[in-house]
Design an enzyme around this catalytic site. Sequence first.
Site, mmCIF file in Angstrom:
data_model
loop_
_atom_site.group_PDB
_atom_site.id
_atom_site.type_symbol
_atom_site.label_atom_id
_atom_site.label_comp_id
_atom_site.label_asym_id
_atom_site.label_seq_id
_atom_site.Cartn_x
_atom_site.Cartn_y
_atom_site.Cartn_z
ATOM 1 N N CYS A 86 0.811 -1.229 0.000
ATOM 2 C CA CYS A 86 0.000 0.000 0.000
ATOM 3 C C CYS A 86 0.841 1.276 0.000
ATOM 4 O O CYS A 86 0.624 2.169 -0.809
ATOM 5 C CB CYS A 86 -0.931 0.012 1.212
ATOM 6 S SG CYS A 86 -2.074 -1.377 1.281
ATOM 7 N N HIS A 141 -1.578 6.752 4.429
ATOM 8 C CA HIS A 141 -0.518 5.755 4.590
ATOM 9 C C HIS A 141 0.851 6.229 4.115
ATOM 10 O O HIS A 141 1.709 5.417 3.757
ATOM 11 C CB HIS A 141 -0.899 4.455 3.893
ATOM 12 C CG HIS A 141 -0.542 3.246 4.717
ATOM 13 N ND1 HIS A 141 -0.756 1.948 4.296
ATOM 14 C CD2 HIS A 141 0.023 3.127 5.950
ATOM 15 C CE1 HIS A 141 -0.351 1.100 5.215
ATOM 16 N NE2 HIS A 141 0.124 1.791 6.229
#
Length: 481
Positions: A86, A141
């Site tokens: 991710c 993130h």
Amino acid sequence: MTATRTLPARRLTRLAVAALLAMGAVAAAAQPAQRPNVLLILADNLGYGELGVYGGGPLRGAPTPRIDKLAGEGTRLTNMNMEPQCTPSRSGMLTGRYAIRSGTYAVPLGGVAEGMTQWEVTMAESLAEAGYATALYGKWHLGSHDGRLPNDQGFDEWYGIPRTTYEAMWPGSPGYSPEVTRPEYIMEGRKGEKSRELKVYDMDQRRQMDAELTRRTVDFMERQSHAGKPFFAFTSLTQPHFPSVPNAKWAGKTGNGDWADMLAEMDANVGQMLDAVDRLGLRSNTIVIFASDNGAEHLRPWDGWSGPWRGEYFSAYEGGIRVPFMIRWPGKIPAGRVSNELVHGTDVFPTIAHMTGARVPDDRPIDGMDQSAFLEGKTDKSPREGILIWVDNRLQAVKWHQYKMHLYKQDDMESPPAKLPVPYIFDLYTNPREDEHKRGPSWVLNPMLKMIGAFEASTKTYPLIPMGTPDPYQPPVAAKP
């Protein structure tokens, strides 16, 4: 006295109209063309085989009619490659650089100044500089503290989670104490201000999150449309990342379990955003992209589906890196087109920059390639011949045309990587499952090694940024050749 001639009224009217039209044409020519809006919808861990147009949909328990229709209205890629995790994939998309260059090559586990340094230039910063309103709704993130949140990296506003979705499971876990491990908070922020914490991200909020991201995206597009300002809306969905659960309104809708209900909800949320684009009259001037950040979910019972490919995220197999990708821009990008040409996530920034007139920095290596001519149908070929594939900070594989070389063997995220004494070489046309017993030709090592050599040469002039590097960061002065 000199006689004057009066022009007939009809002829005078015609001349006046012609003059006005000519003046209008000159004025229109003097004005810059209206810049397209950008709506980027990124799913989290959506495997290649999940959507109907990629062989899933009903096979996964839920048709995906809205996303499938979007694919038919533009160009759909069958060889779109992302980083296998991710954090790296988001970093690569937003900077146009391999994440290994930016110190964002792996999902951060805390204890370091994780995320991108402020020295990196993001697509949001570039579009903001070009006059765009920018917003991110969803998973970030790429840094969880002030200075490294979306509003510090080019976004005018943001709402979502700074890290990842599985932390929503913590508050309800047996023995959990927030005094021992602080929970993740839903946050929001605006450019020039500190972001603020709104509420704990728990399982109840996890179920509500993507509906709220959709609502906020629609609101943002409405506000910018009424203001007459071009926008970049980055909707970073949290589904289907584990725990893969639907909104309460969708629970039980398909009768095929949480995964199918979640997939149906995702399709409907995308449909709401597309409906808003149409309702606002922005369809012809909005670039819409739908993609996944990496390969399929691995952890049971939420494991996803990679379709024909081997592997899931955190692996260099095709199932870890090859993802759904579709792009629509009516009148510019051909509708109904499907291509297996090689494209990489780092290409998104240079491509969008070219389509919008934004700037790509020229003071650092940019690994992405401008794919605008290919996507607009001006050529059938992608300019890209290959990609380098890192898992964490290991160069794990190299892909060149339809050939793949693995330097390590690692089946999934829970398996230790094993350095191969002799690389595995596969022809993905004849061996799409990357079966070790069916090897490809060794002559492809030559162009692959050239790719590795070119990358390594660039790091001598532009050293890699180590993970955890604090701000402010300035690259070392490049040595003169």
